[in-house]
Design a protein around this motif. Structure first.
Motif, mmCIF file in Angstrom:
data_model
loop_
_atom_site.group_PDB
_atom_site.id
_atom_site.type_symbol
_atom_site.label_atom_id
_atom_site.label_comp_id
_atom_site.label_asym_id
_atom_site.label_seq_id
_atom_site.Cartn_x
_atom_site.Cartn_y
_atom_site.Cartn_z
ATOM 1 N N LEU A 1 77.227 0.073 66.332
ATOM 2 C CA LEU A 1 77.248 1.208 65.253
ATOM 3 C C LEU A 1 75.991 1.990 65.524
ATOM 4 N N TRP A 2 76.184 3.208 66.429
ATOM 5 C CA TRP A 2 74.937 4.057 66.781
ATOM 6 C C TRP A 2 74.451 4.858 66.112
ATOM 7 N N PHE A 3 75.196 5.460 64.876
ATOM 8 C CA PHE A 3 74.663 6.585 64.223
ATOM 9 C C PHE A 3 74.605 6.495 62.664
ATOM 10 N N GLN A 4 74.360 4.940 62.212
ATOM 11 C CA GLN A 4 74.426 4.744 60.822
ATOM 12 C C GLN A 4 72.939 4.108 60.667
ATOM 13 N N ASN A 5 72.592 4.568 59.463
ATOM 14 C CA ASN A 5 71.239 3.941 58.942
ATOM 15 C C ASN A 5 71.749 2.401 58.393
ATOM 16 N N PRO A 6 70.531 1.452 58.057
ATOM 17 C CA PRO A 6 70.924 0.411 57.587
ATOM 18 C C PRO A 6 71.636 0.437 56.050
ATOM 19 N N ASP A 7 71.406 1.570 55.462
ATOM 20 C CA ASP A 7 72.196 1.692 54.126
ATOM 21 C C ASP A 7 73.498 2.452 54.275
ATOM 22 N N GLY A 8 73.848 2.406 55.679
ATOM 23 C CA GLY A 8 75.324 3.065 55.551
ATOM 24 C C GLY A 8 75.319 4.531 55.646
ATOM 25 N N THR A 9 74.137 5.214 55.758
ATOM 26 C CA THR A 9 74.237 6.578 55.751
ATOM 27 C C THR A 9 74.187 7.003 56.983
ATOM 28 N N GLU A 10 74.631 8.261 57.416
ATOM 29 C CA GLU A 10 74.686 8.843 58.675
ATOM 30 C C GLU A 10 73.434 9.395 59.524
ATOM 31 N N LYS A 11 72.879 8.836 60.402
ATOM 32 C CA LYS A 11 71.768 9.442 60.793
ATOM 33 C C LYS A 11 72.040 10.917 61.371
ATOM 34 N N LYS A 12 70.965 11.807 61.059
ATOM 35 C CA LYS A 12 71.418 13.160 61.347
ATOM 36 C C LYS A 12 71.081 13.720 62.515
ATOM 37 N N SER A 13 70.149 12.981 63.334
ATOM 38 C CA SER A 13 69.667 13.250 64.753
ATOM 39 C C SER A 13 69.579 12.061 65.697
ATOM 40 N N SER A 14 69.445 12.166 66.941
ATOM 41 C CA SER A 14 69.170 11.264 67.694
ATOM 42 C C SER A 14 67.758 11.355 68.160
ATOM 43 N N ARG A 15 67.203 10.471 68.646
ATOM 44 C CA ARG A 15 65.722 10.544 69.126
ATOM 45 C C ARG A 15 65.835 11.283 70.362
ATOM 46 N N TYR A 16 66.911 11.851 71.025
ATOM 47 C CA TYR A 16 66.879 12.301 72.392
ATOM 48 C C TYR A 16 67.105 13.973 72.041
ATOM 49 N N GLU A 17 66.332 14.696 72.582
ATOM 50 C CA GLU A 17 66.756 16.129 71.990
ATOM 51 C C GLU A 17 67.774 16.681 72.750
ATOM 52 N N LYS A 18 68.100 16.289 74.228
ATOM 53 C CA LYS A 18 69.050 16.817 74.713
ATOM 54 C C LYS A 18 70.341 16.205 74.119
ATOM 55 N N PHE A 19 70.500 15.267 73.494
ATOM 56 C CA PHE A 19 71.683 14.717 72.794
ATOM 57 C C PHE A 19 72.014 15.702 71.822
#
Length: 302
Positions: free
Chosen positions: A211-229
């Motif tokens: 589960l790559w783009f989710q926070n522990p509370d189940g919400t979606e991560k808004k951005s990646s730590r990689y700017e190019k991504f």
């Protein structure tokens, strides 16, 4: 007279990907909104029936997405997984242990790792004496895999290819595997069908993901730590079915709908501990739970 629309950007798509589409030329003039236009004014412009345009444009969008995906992974090849380079031997031993547990054979098998990246799983299998092919869309990643294989003294056949259209023969492999690939695919069902096509009856498929783009509370991560991504995937990620809620249950259902039985899954807790031990900050930012491994066997038609 039939109405036509003009397009000057899709000729390569038609020639390479859709050779059966009928291209409708008019010999001297063509009609556009009831106006006759000399054909000389549209030299090199392709004319299509209106009913074909949505199909053409949809394919064009998919090819553009693949270009962005390829650009990102070519870019990431320089630093992908390098935080674990110092402990490559330890990681290889973990994967060898996993393979020994699930393959249950000392006989040499033929295996394919799709989305091989730096090649660690393919190298681990080759170090066990198996015949292994690694496939990746990114030639830069394949160069990294070749370097790693040479360093570890093993032979891995490396092939450039798309996971949704793998350039290997039907029914020749005992084991097909992927790690952190499924979420990246615009059409994961096509990949699943390709795995089924490559395997012999009763062959084993292994998929590792998370589960790559989710926070522990189940919400979606808004951005990646990689700017190019963030730059290249802003338009791509919404079109990736398994970029969100990439659960083992969803992968299990997908496998069962594409010719696989005996599907099971578990968390890779030993591998998760390895990741946390060797890169605590990267583990904290990427893993809200251990990676999961889904196993399935291709249905026998006998």
């Amino acid at each position: 007279m039939t109405r036509f629309r003009l397009y000057d950007e899709v000729q390569a798509v038609i020639q390479d990907e859709m050779p059966l589409i009928q291209i409708n030329y008019v010999t001297n003039t063509f009609a556009l909104d009831n106006n006759a236009v000399p054909i000389e004014t549209v030299f090199n412009i392709i004319l299509f029936e209106e009913s074909k345009m949505n199909e053409i444009l949809e394919m064009k969008d998919k090819l553009e997405m693949k270009d962005k995906i390829l650009e990102y992974w070519d870019y990431r090849s320089s630093d992908y997984h390098t935080e674990y380079a110092k402990c490559m031997d330890e990681e290889i031993e973990i994967w060898k242990s996993v393979f020994s547990e699930i393959l249950l054979t000392d006989e040499k098998i033929r295996a394919v790792e799709v989305g091989t990246g730096p090649g660690l799983l393919a190298i681990s299998l080759a170090a066990m004496g198996h015949d292994v092919t690694g496939v990746d869309l990114s030639e830069n990643m394949l160069e990294k895999a070749a370097k790693n294989a040479k360093e570890k003294g093993v032979d891995v056949l490396l092939v450039q290819g798309d996971a949704e259209k793998i350039p290997l023969n039907d029914g020749e492999y005992d084991f097909v595997l992927s790690k952190y690939l499924l979420w990246t695919l615009p059409q994961p069902d096509k990949f699943m069908a390709e795995c089924c096509r490559l395997l012999k009856d009763g062959g084993l498929m292994m998929i590792v993901d998370g589960l790559w783009f989710q926070n522990p509370d189940g919400t979606e991560k808004k951005s990646s730590r990689y700017e190019k991504f963030n730059e290249l995937y802003s338009d791509v990620k919404p079109n990736l079915p398994l970029a969100k809620n990439n659960t083992p249950e969803r992968i299990t259902a997908l496998a069962q709908s594409h010719g696989f039985d005996a599907v099971s899954w578990r968390f890779l807790e030993d591998y998760d501990a390895f990741l946390e031990r060797n890169d605590p900050s990267g583990h904290a930012s990427s893993y809200i739970q251990p990676p999961h491994m889904v196993l399935a066997k291709k249905r026998s038609h006998n």
